[in-house]
Motif scaffolding. Structure first.
Motif, short mmCIF file in Angstrom:
data_model
loop_
_atom_site.label_atom_id
_atom_site.label_comp_id
_atom_site.label_asym_id
_atom_site.label_seq_id
_atom_site.Cartn_x
_atom_site.Cartn_y
_atom_site.Cartn_z
N ARG A 4 -3.60 50.76 18.27
CA ARG A 4 -2.28 51.27 17.91
C ARG A 4 -1.23 50.35 18.45
N PRO A 12 3.55 53.96 18.12
CA PRO A 12 2.82 52.77 17.69
C PRO A 12 3.70 51.92 16.77
N ALA A 50 -3.33 54.45 30.26
CA ALA A 50 -4.48 53.90 29.54
C ALA A 50 -4.47 54.37 28.09
N GLY A 51 -3.28 54.39 27.49
CA GLY A 51 -3.21 54.66 26.07
C GLY A 51 -3.39 56.11 25.70
N ALA A 52 -2.43 56.93 26.08
CA ALA A 52 -2.41 58.31 25.61
C ALA A 52 -0.94 58.61 25.31
N GLU A 106 -2.57 48.39 28.62
CA GLU A 106 -2.68 47.60 27.39
C GLU A 106 -1.56 46.58 27.26
N PHE A 155 -10.18 61.37 28.40
CA PHE A 155 -8.82 61.71 27.97
C PHE A 155 -8.08 60.49 27.42
N TYR A 156 -8.36 59.32 27.98
CA TYR A 156 -7.58 58.13 27.66
C TYR A 156 -8.33 57.20 26.71
N THR A 157 -7.61 56.74 25.65
CA THR A 157 -8.27 55.91 24.65
C THR A 157 -8.77 54.57 25.18
N ARG A 158 -8.13 54.05 26.20
CA ARG A 158 -8.54 52.72 26.65
C ARG A 158 -9.92 52.73 27.29
N PHE A 159 -10.29 53.87 27.87
CA PHE A 159 -11.57 53.94 28.57
C PHE A 159 -12.70 54.24 27.59
N ARG A 185 -5.94 63.92 34.12
CA ARG A 185 -5.75 63.97 32.68
C ARG A 185 -4.28 64.24 32.41
#
Ligand SMILES: Cc1cc2nc3c(=O)[nH]c(=O)nc-3n(C[C@H](O)[C@H](O)[C@H](O)COP(=O)(O)O)c2cc1C
Ligand code: SF4
Ligand code: SF4
Ligand code: FES
Ligand code: FES
Lengths: 166, 620
Positions: free
Chosen positions: A132, B223, B302-304, B262, A75-79, B321
């Protein structure tokens, strides 16, 4: 050997340092399942990605099904589920960088490395991601190589920078 | 744990040490070298500068000079920034190699290094920070400590009235009085929606439960926006103190800050601040000797992008999620772990201590009738002074762009500004005089948003901009509802074909229809606002869409499939600069006669356009 070290012993008989680090983080959350994000972020940092073995450890220790952990990771881009290259190239596609032409920087990197976003060179040296906003919008357009930030980029600068790492 | 008296002693002692940072009449022998440690300047190696200064100070055994690593000064485009106080000398774009010269001349001999002083956009040399046009129209409330204090030293925060608002609340106010003060101030949520903050606190207070939570939204998914990150990096205690005040007001004893992994510098400084506050007994049990108890914990994202949405954020804090939940129940009734929860944005919180200390009527005297106080913007894109600005509500966009932002670089023209990021809209030139407030911006089809403010010049294609934002939302849709998941994808496909010169009659109408359906039938704000960038560019730049479809032309010259880069033979003097800089060796010619571009090789990167000293190259 303490409890964590015992669990960290690899099939070769040595202590697996990464696993040990991960287990320390897991112990620190005291079985609190709601801390899964913290544990996954730690795993991502320790390994540079989240390998199946780490997922398994987390699943066993926190008593969360593998499928659920996989669902959260994706689900998460960092992972990421795949390892990154030795040098992970990031080109910022945040709005501030994009309007200053970062797409062309990205295209140039793709062309030189011959890989797409999300890809890795066959020798494992370079991988490529689009980010991003790395928070350095004052330097836009921005490209990163691991933790090093290159600002005020244009396509003509890409080759010289990559050459430093070959 | 420190008593109120002990805290006052620390304040007094520290203030005597650092008052020279504000006091322009200071005559003592101390000097403070403030070096920016924000993400921007850290990326350009401000850390090396700090280390070098410290080395030199040690070498020369100076006991009257200190180096302080601060948060962002705002003028990130000129980073790394060094400010020397009390004289307030402003060195910009510094490099570690310049440090020795600054040290020898300025620190040792009191001689300003003219060469390294900051230059304003017009080229004039600026001696002190106050002289810069960039700061003149700003009003710093949220950012008051950024660039002034060491964010990792609680004593410095205390010295400038830190934790005094909490003291006032705990020792002399009731929960009702706190909420009334916040309500009367007119403060509205800075996370995007602009909901009245006092009202939100009242709802959370009214919910009956043994366990309640306060939470802080530091996800900052837009962003190109870095307001909240900068507040956490430059003044983390201001958020912790405000969360404690909110907790007192609604009856909570635990707080969560949800921040992206991040943002390592922000996470680190926030954790340091929490630890220091605990050590001083400003978090924990019996705070300031009262029976008020409160603690804060960081939860990492974590970047969502969707996790900035309040219910998705709560899912993520709980380790799942980040898929939005249906509302009602609203978080004020059933939020984190099923308990009543108050969620505010970082910047919203950062206003609170000042409202408590200076009063609601002071705060509401700033701004417009319905939008009070200030707003922080991350000013970026095609603008000279890229950076972080805080302006009073009601200021016009023109003032931000030209007076503060220093105008558009490279002699180009302003085309539009985008606020609200991927959920927002664009503001064209004819609305440059619109006052920045919640209502005025909605009225023209844009929005206040959380503070991203991207300026675009006339080389930007608005169709492609809309495509860029849709590409982002397609990526970030959580996929729970089909209109958002599939609808945005369909819109993106149409936009992609437009920018590739394959647009068809009827595409605009299809876009509009899809947009309306997605807005109406999506569950959360992400889907409901995803079509906005398309609708607003269609509203103001419909002719560009039509040109892409009917004439297969990109009027701004950005869409590669429809443009060529050409050298004007009349203007070209044959200097060869273009061919030297072309990354694909597409330009050939003989010195002193006109050069030519091989169209089969050209990747239309535009580098040559920027490099040509005679402006002989353009997109056609
Ligand atoms: C898709 C989406 C993304 C959002 N992202 C953020 C964000 O990054 N930061 C934020 O404070 N609010 C964000 N919001 C708004 C929050 O849902 C919420 O309204 C806000 O945090 C409330 O705080 P406030 O009243 O202080 O503004 C987002 C909303 C949506 C729908
Ligand atoms: S609108 Fe989009 S992001 Fe929001 S819940 Fe539905 S699918 Fe997820
Ligand atoms: S636009 Fe770029 S690729 Fe094309 S000629 Fe100019 S520099 Fe070369
Ligand atoms: S948009 Fe690229 S660094 Fe912010
Ligand atoms: S990060 Fe240094 S001035 Fe903004």
């Amino acid at each position: 050997m303490n409890e964590i070290e015992k669990k960290s012993v690899c099939t070769c008989g040595e202590i697996d340092d990464n696993k040990k680090k991960l287990l320390e983080v897991i112990v620190s959350v005291n079985g609190d399942k709601s801390q899964l994000m913290k544990v996954l972020n730690a795993a991502q940092e320790i390994y540079g990605y989240i390998p199946t073995s780490a997922q398994k450890t987390i699943s066993e220790e926190l008593d969360i099904p593998m499928a659920e952990i996989y669902g959260v990771i994706t689900f998460y881009t960092r992972f990421s589920l795949e390892p990154k290259g030795k040098y992970n190239i990031g080109v910022c596609l945040g709005t501030a960088c994009y309007v200053k032409g970062s797409q062309m920087v990205l295209d140039k990197v793709k062309e030189i490395l011959g890989i797409d976003v999300g890809g890795i060179t066959p020798d494992g040296k370079f991988s490529l991601v689009s980010t991003r906003c790395v928070g350095a919008c004052g330097l836009a357009p921005v490209m990163t190589v691991n933790d090093e930030v290159y600002g005020n980029m244009d396509p003509s600068k890409v080759k010289d920078i990559l050459d430093k790492y070959v | 744990m420190k008593s109120i008296e002990e805290l006052n002693e620390i304040r007094e002692k520290t203030l005597s040490e650092i008052s020279l940072r504000k006091d322009r009449n200071y005559t003592g022998r101390e000097k403070h070298i403030l070096v920016c440690g924000g993400t921007g300047c850290t990326s350009s190696h401000s850390k090396d500068i700090i280390e070098k200064f410290n080395e030199l100070i040690k070498e020369h055994n100076l006991d009257n000079v200190r180096v302080i690593r601060t948060g962002c000064f705002g003028l990130c485009a000129r980073g790394p920034i060094i400010v020397i106080r009390p004289e307030d000398t402003f060195y910009a774009m510094s490099h570690v190699d310049d440090v020795e010269e600054i040290f020898e001349k300025h620190i040792m001999n009191g001689e300003i290094v003219e060469r390294l002083l900051c230059k304003d956009v017009d080229g004039s040399v600026v001696k002190s920070l106050d002289e810069l046009n960039f700061y003149k129209k700003q009003h710093r409330i949220v950012l008051k400590n950024c660039g002034l204090i060491d964010p990792e030293n609680i004593d410095e925060y205390l010295a400038f009235d830190g934790y005094k608002a909490l003291e006032k609340v705990l020792t002399s106010m009731t929960a009702e009085e706190v909420i009334k003060e916040v309500s009367d101030s007119g403060l509205r949520g800075r996370g995007g929606a602009g909901f009245p903050t006092g009202k939100k606190w009242q709802f959370a207070k009214d919910s009956q439960d043994e366990q309640k939570y306060v939470a802080c939204n530091a996800d900052e998914g837009d962003p190109g926006a870095f307001m909240d990150r900068s507040v956490l990096e430059g003044d983390p205690h201001s958020v912790i103190e405000a969360m404690a005040i909110a907790a007192f007001a609604i009856g909570a004893n635990k707080g969560y800050v949800y921040v992206r992994a991040e943002y390592p510098i922000a996470v680190h400084r926030l954790q340091v601040a929490i630890d220091q506050a605990r050590e001083y007994g400003l978090l924990g049990k019996n705070i300031m000797g009262t029976n008020f108890e409160f603690d804060v914990e960081i939860r990492l994202g974590a970047g969502a992008f969707v996790c900035g949405e309040e219910t998705a954020l709560m899912e993520s804090v709980e380790g799942r999620r980040g898929e939005p939940r249906t509302r009602p129940p609203f978080p004020a009734v059933k939020g984190l772990f099923g308990k009543p929860t108050l969620l505010n944005n970082v910047e919203t919180y950062a206003n609170i201590t000042q409202i408590i200390l200076n009063g609601a009527s002071w705060y509401s005297s700033i701004g417009t009738e319905k939008s009070k106080g200030t707003k922080v913007f991350a000013l970026g894109g095609n603008i000279n002074n890229v950076g972080l600005v805080e302006v009073p509500m009601g200021i016009t966009l023109r003032e931000i762009v030209y007076d503060i932002g220093g105008g558009i670089p490279n002699g180009r023209k302003f085309k539009a500004a985008q606020t609200g990021g991927p959920s927002g809209g664009c503001i064209p030139e004819e609305y440059l005089d619109t006052p920045i407030d919640y209502e005025s911006l909605s009225a023209i089809g844009s929005m206040m948003g959380s503070g991203g403010l991207i300026i675009m010049d006339d080389s930007t294609c608005m169709v492609n901009l809309a495509r860029f934002f849709l590409d982002f939302t397609v990526d970030e849709s959580c996929g729970k509802c089909p209109p958002c998941r599939i609808g945005t994808k369909r819109m993106l496909e149409i936009l992609e074909r437009l920018v590739n010169g394959k647009g068809r009659e009827g595409d605009i109408e299809k876009l509009e229809k899809l947009a309306m359906n997605i807005k109406r039938s999506s569950l959360c704000g992400l889907g409901q606002t995803a079509p906005n960038p398309v609708l607003s560019t269609l509203k103001y730049f419909r002719n560009e869409y039509e040109a892409h479809i009917k004439e297969k032309k990109c009027p701004a010259g950005e869409c590669k499939a429809m443009t060529k880069v050409m050298i004007d033979k009349e203007k070209c003097k044959g200097c060869s600069l273009c061919s030297k800089n072309c990354p694909v060796q597409a330009i050939h010619g003989e010195l002193k006669s006109p050069f030519e571009i091989d169209q089969s090789k050209c990747i239309k990167c535009g580098v040559c356009i920027a490099k040509c000293p005679f402006k002989a190259i353009s997109r056609v």
